[in-house]
Design a protein around this motif. Sequence first.
Motif, PDB file in Angstrom:
ATOM      1  N   ARG A  21       0.834  -1.189   0.000  1.00 20.95           N
ATOM      2  CA  ARG A  21       0.000   0.000   0.000  1.00 20.95           C
ATOM      3  C   ARG A  21       0.871   1.241   0.000  1.00 20.95           C
ATOM      4  N   ASP A  25      -2.729   5.818  -0.487  1.00 23.14           N
ATOM      5  CA  ASP A  25      -3.859   4.930  -0.187  1.00 23.14           C
ATOM      6  C   ASP A  25      -4.298   5.073   1.263  1.00 23.14           C
ATOM      7  N   VAL A  26      -3.351   5.248   2.162  1.00 21.27           N
ATOM      8  CA  VAL A  26      -3.683   5.437   3.576  1.00 21.27           C
ATOM      9  C   VAL A  26      -4.448   6.742   3.759  1.00 21.27           C
ATOM     10  N   ALA A  28      -6.221   8.269   1.411  1.00 18.38           N
ATOM     11  CA  ALA A  28      -7.508   8.155   0.734  1.00 18.38           C
ATOM     12  C   ALA A  28      -8.513   7.366   1.566  1.00 18.38           C
ATOM     13  N   ASP A  29      -8.049   6.395   2.341  1.00 20.39           N
ATOM     14  CA  ASP A  29      -8.960   5.623   3.187  1.00 20.39           C
ATOM     15  C   ASP A  29      -9.499   6.443   4.350  1.00 20.39           C
ATOM     16  N   ASN A  30      -8.761   7.446   4.792  1.00 18.33           N
ATOM     17  CA  ASN A  30      -9.165   8.237   5.948  1.00 18.33           C
ATOM     18  C   ASN A  30      -9.869   9.537   5.590  1.00 18.33           C
ATOM     19  N   LYS A  32     -12.939  11.843   4.786  1.00 16.25           N
ATOM     20  CA  LYS A  32     -14.349  11.761   5.153  1.00 16.25           C
ATOM     21  C   LYS A  32     -15.267  11.831   3.944  1.00 16.25           C
ATOM     22  N   PRO A  34     -15.497  10.954   0.121  1.00 17.25           N
ATOM     23  CA  PRO A  34     -14.758  10.240  -0.927  1.00 17.25           C
ATOM     24  C   PRO A  34     -14.710  10.989  -2.253  1.00 17.25           C
ATOM     25  N   VAL A  37     -11.384  12.601  -3.204  1.00 18.79           N
ATOM     26  CA  VAL A  37     -10.323  11.787  -3.772  1.00 18.79           C
ATOM     27  C   VAL A  37     -10.671  11.363  -5.197  1.00 18.79           C
ATOM     28  N   GLN A  38     -11.942  11.064  -5.459  1.00 16.57           N
ATOM     29  CA  GLN A  38     -12.339  10.516  -6.747  1.00 16.57           C
ATOM     30  C   GLN A  38     -12.707  11.578  -7.770  1.00 16.57           C
TER      31      GLN A  38
END
Length: 112
Positions: A21, A25-26, A28-30, A32, A34, A37-38
């Motif tokens: 990873r 990625d870390v 993007a996972d955190n 709030k 989405p 990021v997208q």
Amino acid sequence: MKISKIQSTPNFYNTQTHQKREFIDVIADNVKNPRDVQDCVAVPRGIFKAYIYLMAGSGLLSISNFLPNNWKGVKTSLNVLGALLGIISAVYFAKPFAFKGLSPTVEKNKNL
């Protein structure tokens, strides 16, 4: 008589490789929301190049600022290179406005 296919020996080792990873990625996972990021923004290549040259030029200018005064040759060359990158950045920023005949890099009629 029943004929079955010849099967190779089963592989007892895991053949799938897990990709490590990345740091992004870390993050993007955190996030709030989405969509932060997208989401994607279309930027012409010239403007993108201008930002890259501007950041590189200002980085070189700041590095030369932190060098000691007895490194006068390196300091002067970094200042000149940083200024040249700033000038190139200004050219890339102004090119779409100065030359109207350039082909656009983003099509407005394209449905996403």
